[in-house]
Scaffold this motif. Sequence first.
Motif, short mmCIF file in Angstrom:
data_model
loop_
_atom_site.label_atom_id
_atom_site.label_comp_id
_atom_site.label_asym_id
_atom_site.label_seq_id
_atom_site.Cartn_x
_atom_site.Cartn_y
_atom_site.Cartn_z
N ILE A 1 0.86 -1.19 0.00
CA ILE A 1 0.00 0.00 0.00
C ILE A 1 0.89 1.23 0.00
O ILE A 1 1.84 1.32 0.79
N VAL A 2 0.60 2.18 -0.88
CA VAL A 2 1.42 3.39 -1.00
C VAL A 2 0.55 4.62 -0.73
O VAL A 2 -0.48 4.82 -1.39
N LEU A 3 0.95 5.41 0.26
CA LEU A 3 0.22 6.64 0.61
C LEU A 3 1.14 7.84 0.38
O LEU A 3 2.29 7.83 0.84
N MET A 4 0.64 8.85 -0.35
CA MET A 4 1.45 10.02 -0.68
C MET A 4 0.71 11.30 -0.33
O MET A 4 -0.52 11.38 -0.48
N ALA A 5 1.46 12.30 0.10
CA ALA A 5 0.89 13.61 0.41
C ALA A 5 1.91 14.70 0.11
O ALA A 5 3.10 14.55 0.43
N THR A 6 1.47 15.78 -0.50
CA THR A 6 2.37 16.88 -0.82
C THR A 6 2.51 17.85 0.34
O THR A 6 1.62 17.96 1.19
N TYR A 7 3.63 18.58 0.31
CA TYR A 7 3.89 19.63 1.30
C TYR A 7 4.68 20.73 0.60
O TYR A 7 5.74 20.45 0.02
N ASP A 8 4.15 21.93 0.66
CA ASP A 8 4.75 23.09 -0.01
C ASP A 8 4.65 22.92 -1.52
O ASP A 8 3.65 23.30 -2.12
N ASP A 9 5.63 22.32 -2.16
CA ASP A 9 5.57 22.06 -3.60
C ASP A 9 6.00 20.63 -3.87
O ASP A 9 7.10 20.23 -3.50
N GLY A 10 5.13 19.87 -4.54
CA GLY A 10 5.46 18.47 -4.81
C GLY A 10 5.56 18.14 -6.27
O GLY A 10 5.53 16.95 -6.63
N ALA A 11 5.71 19.16 -7.16
CA ALA A 11 5.61 18.86 -8.58
C ALA A 11 6.72 19.43 -9.47
O ALA A 11 6.93 18.92 -10.57
N THR A 12 7.41 20.46 -9.05
CA THR A 12 8.33 21.17 -9.94
C THR A 12 9.36 20.25 -10.59
O THR A 12 9.62 20.33 -11.79
N LYS A 13 9.96 19.34 -9.83
CA LYS A 13 11.00 18.47 -10.36
C LYS A 13 10.47 17.15 -10.94
O LYS A 13 11.24 16.34 -11.43
N LEU A 14 9.17 16.93 -10.87
CA LEU A 14 8.62 15.70 -11.42
C LEU A 14 8.83 15.65 -12.93
O LEU A 14 8.63 16.65 -13.63
N ASN A 15 9.21 14.49 -13.45
CA ASN A 15 9.31 14.31 -14.89
C ASN A 15 8.33 13.21 -15.33
O ASN A 15 7.61 12.64 -14.51
N GLU A 16 8.33 12.92 -16.61
CA GLU A 16 7.37 11.96 -17.14
C GLU A 16 7.58 10.56 -16.55
O GLU A 16 6.61 9.83 -16.32
N GLU A 17 8.82 10.17 -16.35
CA GLU A 17 9.08 8.84 -15.79
C GLU A 17 8.51 8.71 -14.39
O GLU A 17 7.86 7.69 -14.06
N ALA A 18 8.73 9.72 -13.55
CA ALA A 18 8.21 9.68 -12.18
C ALA A 18 6.68 9.68 -12.18
O ALA A 18 6.04 8.92 -11.43
N ARG A 19 6.09 10.49 -13.02
CA ARG A 19 4.62 10.54 -13.10
C ARG A 19 4.05 9.20 -13.55
O ARG A 19 3.02 8.75 -13.06
N LYS A 20 4.72 8.56 -14.51
CA LYS A 20 4.26 7.28 -15.02
C LYS A 20 4.31 6.20 -13.93
O LYS A 20 3.38 5.41 -13.78
N LEU A 21 5.39 6.19 -13.15
CA LEU A 21 5.52 5.21 -12.07
C LEU A 21 4.44 5.40 -11.01
O LEU A 21 3.91 4.42 -10.46
N ILE A 22 4.11 6.65 -10.71
CA ILE A 22 3.06 6.93 -9.72
C ILE A 22 1.69 6.59 -10.30
O ILE A 22 0.82 6.06 -9.60
N ALA A 23 1.50 6.83 -11.59
CA ALA A 23 0.24 6.47 -12.24
C ALA A 23 0.02 4.96 -12.19
O ALA A 23 -1.12 4.49 -12.05
N GLU A 24 1.11 4.20 -12.27
CA GLU A 24 0.99 2.74 -12.21
C GLU A 24 0.55 2.25 -10.83
O GLU A 24 0.12 1.10 -10.69
N LEU A 25 0.65 3.11 -9.84
CA LEU A 25 0.18 2.77 -8.49
C LEU A 25 -1.32 3.05 -8.34
O LEU A 25 -1.89 2.77 -7.28
#
Length: 239
Positions: free
Chosen positions: A156-180
């Motif tokens: 089970i994977v639980l995620m929460a943002t704090y301040d800024d959670g997106a600026t350094k995200l790239n397509e690979e990271a987004r794809k891996l999280i989408a697979e969750l």
Amino acid sequence: MTESLAKRQRQITELEGAAKLVVVIAIFLLTFYVISQVFEIKMDANLGHIFARSALDAAARSTKPPRYKCGISKACPEKHFAFKMSSGAANVVGPKICVEDNVLMSGVKNNVGRGINMALVNGKTGELLDTKFFDMWGGDVAPLIEFLKTIQDGTIVLMATYDDGATKLNEEARKLIAELGSTSIANLGFRDNWVFCGGKGIKTKSPFEQHIKNNKDTNKYEGWPEVVEMEGCIPQKQD
């Protein structure tokens, strides 16, 4: 004559003694009766107070809403894990993640940080496996990608943002999280607030996700949207 007078005097004395005894007994009985009545009244009052207090306590207990694990609004069914989580508030208060009444990450535990905060939980037992946070403003996305690749099926994977959670995200990271199981990760932007609960090996999109965009016209805090909260019941992984 003298003997008769003495005899009468003795009789009078005896009568007086008997009368005094009767008076003493009467006073004793009256006193005992009064005391017993007062005592019974006090006992009745005390018992009444006790019963009334018990009734009030029972009523209070019956009207007080029950508390469920992690403070969620209703109990989870069997073979489910209760969870509740919230994103950070601006750049001031960190996120919080709770599973089965155990706070896994929070500012109080001092294990949260700017970026994406993540807790991994065993899908069968509900046991905490690991917690991490990845700075997506001043950090590097590579450690996040490597960590996502190590997550085992059934976690089970639980995620929460704090301040800024997106600026350094790239397509690979987004794809891996989408697979969750995430759908909002594709649109997660600068200073958006986001909470998500998914799992490695999930076959469908997760129903547990909340996302609020950073919008200067609607932000609750200057430069940040309001906190997002989410609760629910995660199905236990079955063999």
